[in-house]
Enzyme design. Structure first.
Site, short mmCIF file in Angstrom:
data_model
loop_
_atom_site.label_atom_id
_atom_site.label_comp_id
_atom_site.label_asym_id
_atom_site.label_seq_id
_atom_site.Cartn_x
_atom_site.Cartn_y
_atom_site.Cartn_z
CB ALA A 131 -0.92 -0.01 1.22
CG ASP A 132 2.80 5.04 -1.24
OD1 ASP A 132 3.84 4.75 -0.61
OD2 ASP A 132 2.53 6.19 -1.61
CB THR A 133 -0.94 6.84 2.42
OG1 THR A 133 -1.54 5.57 2.68
CG2 THR A 133 -1.95 7.94 2.75
#
Length: 232
Positions: free
Chosen positions: A111-113
């Site tokens: 995931a990435d944000t």
């Protein structure tokens, strides 16, 4: 989803509720599950969220140069970064069979944000000065959070990806609170220097349009859907 907070007491109560949820009985997925999970992230928030969803998992981290991956749109950037993290971890698995027994499927979750402020993408602050600048600009204003999730089925090679967005509105944040956050140093480890669940931050969150788990780095409903899709 619209989450409104009337005052600091409401926000603290929400924080306590979030903590109590962790103690609930885990899903059947974590008890004799026909599949295994690798979480490709060093984020404690993501670990807590995935555990709260009821899954047992192991953790691996990806060593990539995130600054080398650039996209104009935040949703494209977080998707590309989640893919790069998955690729890096897969390259380290010299023998997938050592992780996947014949009767099991293993899912890799990456995931990435990023935070978007006035149309500009913000990743992790590069210095305390930049973190201070970020937080001071949020005071009395708004920040958007865009987060991606990628689930890779190591047995079949199937990949399922998606992203979600949340809006965070803030009350004015006192200078002494900003200083305390900077002194603590934890804001350097999160996108845009924004850690919604932090006890110093929570009282100054006016409302969230979206979900708090999106802001924290792992949207639950999206993650659950992608897990099920990757298994089919």
């Amino acid at each position: 989803m619209l989450l409104k907070f009337a005052n600091a007491q409401d926000i603290i109560a929400l924080h306590l509720l979030f903590q109590r949820k962790k103690k609930k009985k885990k899903k059947m997925a974590s008890m004799g599950s026909p599949f295994k999970i690798i979480l490709g992230s060093s984020s404690m928030a993501r670990r807590h969220i995935l555990a709260e969803m009821g899954y047992d998992f192991t953790v691996m981290t990806a060593d990539i140069d995130e600054k080398a991956i650039r996209k104009e749109k935040p949703e494209d950037l977080v998707t590309a970064l989640a893919e790069a993290k998955a690729d890096a971890i897969l390259s380290r698995l010299q023998n997938v069979d050592s992780f996947v027994e014949d009767v099991h499927t293993t899912l890799l979750i990456t995931a990435d944000t990023v935070v978007v402020y006035e149309g500009r993408i913000r990743e992790k602050p590069s210095s305390k000065d930049e973190a201070r600048h970020f937080i001071e600009e949020y005071s009395g204003g708004r920040a958007d959070v865009v987060g991606s999730v990628l689930v890779t089925n190591l047995k079949t090679g199937r990949r399922e990806a998606g992203w979600e967005r949340a809006e965070v509105y803030f009350y004015d944040i006192p200078a002494q609170v900003v200083q305390s956050l900077i002194d603590e140093g934890i804001t350097l480890n999160v996108a845009g220097g924004l850690m919604l669940e932090h006890p110093l931050t929570l009282p100054f969150v006016k409302e969230v349009i979206g979900t708090d788990d999106t802001v924290m780095g792992l949207p639950k409903s999206l993650t659950e859907r992608l897990i099920q899709e990757a298994l089919t």
